[in-house]
Design an enzyme around this catalytic site. Sequence first.
Site, PDB file in Angstrom:
ATOM      1  CG  HIS A 245      -0.289   0.338   2.502  1.00 49.87           C
ATOM      2  ND1 HIS A 245       0.437  -0.594   3.191  1.00 49.87           N
ATOM      3  CD2 HIS A 245      -0.212   1.477   3.220  1.00 49.87           C
ATOM      4  CE1 HIS A 245       0.918  -0.052   4.284  1.00 49.87           C
ATOM      5  NE2 HIS A 245       0.558   1.208   4.331  1.00 49.87           N
TER       6      HIS A 245
HETATM    7  C1  UD1 Z   1      -2.323   5.190   6.256  1.00 55.27           C
HETATM    8  C2  UD1 Z   1      -1.033   5.622   6.933  1.00 55.27           C
HETATM    9  C3  UD1 Z   1       0.005   4.515   6.786  1.00 55.27           C
HETATM   10  C4  UD1 Z   1      -0.532   3.194   7.266  1.00 55.27           C
HETATM   11  C5  UD1 Z   1      -1.810   2.888   6.504  1.00 55.27           C
HETATM   12  C6  UD1 Z   1      -2.431   1.563   6.896  1.00 55.27           C
HETATM   13  C7  UD1 Z   1      -0.524   8.027   6.846  1.00 55.27           C
HETATM   14  C8  UD1 Z   1       0.324   9.039   6.181  1.00 55.27           C
HETATM   15  N1  UD1 Z   1      -0.463   6.808   6.290  1.00 55.27           N
HETATM   16  O1  UD1 Z   1      -2.069   5.092   4.862  1.00 55.27           O
HETATM   17  O2  UD1 Z   1       1.132   4.843   7.565  1.00 55.27           O
HETATM   18  O3  UD1 Z   1       0.422   2.175   7.037  1.00 55.27           O
HETATM   19  O4  UD1 Z   1      -2.735   3.947   6.782  1.00 55.27           O
HETATM   20  O5  UD1 Z   1      -3.537   1.292   6.102  1.00 55.27           O
HETATM   21  O6  UD1 Z   1      -1.195   8.327   7.806  1.00 55.27           O
HETATM   22  N2  UD1 Z   1      -9.453   4.955   2.126  1.00 55.27           N
HETATM   23  C9  UD1 Z   1     -10.598   4.226   2.067  1.00 55.27           C
HETATM   24  N3  UD1 Z   1     -11.190   3.899   3.251  1.00 55.27           N
HETATM   25  C10 UD1 Z   1     -10.680   4.259   4.462  1.00 55.27           C
HETATM   26  C11 UD1 Z   1      -9.506   5.033   4.481  1.00 55.27           C
HETATM   27  C12 UD1 Z   1      -8.901   5.356   3.300  1.00 55.27           C
HETATM   28  O7  UD1 Z   1     -11.095   3.859   1.018  1.00 55.27           O
HETATM   29  O8  UD1 Z   1     -11.264   3.899   5.504  1.00 55.27           O
HETATM   30  C13 UD1 Z   1      -8.776   5.310   0.846  1.00 55.27           C
HETATM   31  C14 UD1 Z   1      -9.051   6.728   0.442  1.00 55.27           C
HETATM   32  O9  UD1 Z   1      -9.176   6.792  -0.933  1.00 55.27           O
HETATM   33  C15 UD1 Z   1      -7.779   7.439   0.874  1.00 55.27           C
HETATM   34  C16 UD1 Z   1      -6.720   6.368   0.680  1.00 55.27           C
HETATM   35  O10 UD1 Z   1      -7.389   5.138   0.993  1.00 55.27           O
HETATM   36  O11 UD1 Z   1      -7.523   8.591   0.152  1.00 55.27           O
HETATM   37  C17 UD1 Z   1      -5.535   6.549   1.561  1.00 55.27           C
HETATM   38  O12 UD1 Z   1      -5.937   6.611   2.946  1.00 55.27           O
HETATM   39  P1  UD1 Z   1      -5.008   7.407   4.011  1.00 55.27           P
HETATM   40  O13 UD1 Z   1      -5.496   7.212   5.389  1.00 55.27           O
HETATM   41  O14 UD1 Z   1      -4.793   8.792   3.533  1.00 55.27           O
HETATM   42  O15 UD1 Z   1      -3.617   6.678   3.869  1.00 55.27           O
HETATM   43  P2  UD1 Z   1      -3.256   5.121   3.819  1.00 55.27           P
HETATM   44  O16 UD1 Z   1      -2.651   4.856   2.473  1.00 55.27           O
HETATM   45  O17 UD1 Z   1      -4.382   4.256   4.270  1.00 55.27           O
END
Ligand code: UD1
Length: 380
Positions: A214
């Site tokens: 990821h």
């Molecule tokens: C975040 C953390 C990362 C951790 C990871 C575990 C930061 C910078 N990164 O990354 O350290 O390893 O979580 O998963 O804080 N999304 C969904 N559903 C959700 C949440 C997110 O669909 O419940 C999608 C959205 O499109 C979002 C993307 O995933 O934009 C990224 O989510 P985000 O929390 O920004 O970062 P992660 O890549 O999940």
Amino acid sequence: MTSKKRFALIAGARPNFMKIAPIIKAMERYPEMEVCLIHTGQHYDKNLSDVFFQELGIRKPDIALGVGSGSHAKQTAEVMVAIESLLVEAQQHQRPFTAVIVVGDVNSTMAAALAATKLHIPVVHVEAGLRSRDRSMPEEINRLVTDSISDLLLCSEPAGVENLLDEGHSRENVHLVGNVMIDTLLSEVARAKEQKTLQEFGLEPGKYGVVTLHRPGNVDQKETLEAILQVLSKVSKHLPIVFPVHPRTRSRIDQFGLQNILGASTGCRIAEPLGYLDCLCLTSQAKVVVTDSGGLQEESTALGVPCLTLRPNTERPITCSEGTGTLIGNSAELLDSKLQEVLSDRYKVGSCPQLWDGQAALRIVDVLAKRYLSTGARSA
Ligand code: UD1
């Protein structure tokens, strides 16, 4: 009678939830401590959030901020504004917080730490001091900022302590407490193995690999993601793999039109993100884990399962120096050759680091008690 000390405990994203569960339990041993559990809402999907609360028996958050997804600045800013307002409100109602406890390295961790420190509320950082020295990783920025403004720095491995002392933190604020995520793993692994996850995926113990992916560095560029998926497809011809796909990765695979690479392989089981018990059921009985997740690197080490880490560096060096990890970068050749070592049982698995023993939360809470309670620490 001593009045209770209030602690705000912040959780936002999936890797935070397995860290807060044992801390809450350990804090309950101290009647003088009151925990206000705050969920920022950085992760909000059932599979990335609710399922962890249910399976790990974490109580409903006292406050849910519902911040959700967004750019880094937007997400960080929204968590800061929401946390600031609740901390100020608590002060106005004469119910101030003694400290704000943050865990890990996600955006919610840094945002809550910033909001608290600007209100002169002490910040406690659990999993402090880890450094990848790679500032292109958003988590590295979060770690540097959070540690630089934290009052108590609690480390999971000796490298964390060394980094913080090198950066000029005072020895009395830095404590090696061990790995709190492994507390959860050790308490849940027997229950996890009873799940029917292997049967559901048609897998046999010790005869499959688990893949997760990821990090922006691996999934945001078409060429990199495509090369990794090609190797995985090749591997899955010899060893079935199960690949629970993170939402970010899923959207990149769709955006780049790469669905067919793994879709065409019969050895590859593509799944939605898994709950804690299903994931632990799979990893604990896997032949190999291939991942870019910090948490899975540590869990593999604790489980004694080879972990091929799809990153050029790691902030958790003990997983490679003592544990089961090898850094692969995004080299398809190295991944391929290390997988051959694993498949032919030539891969060396190390040992579980000291203080990854299921007692880290008790040590964390003892440090909190010594610092913030007039009655001091109670022995574990
Ligand atoms: C975040 C953390 C990362 C951790 C990871 C575990 C930061 C910078 N990164 O990354 O350290 O390893 O979580 O998963 O804080 N999304 C969904 N559903 C959700 C949440 C997110 O669909 O419940 C999608 C959205 O499109 C979002 C993307 O995933 O934009 C990224 O989510 P985000 O929390 O920004 O970062 P992660 O890549 O999940």
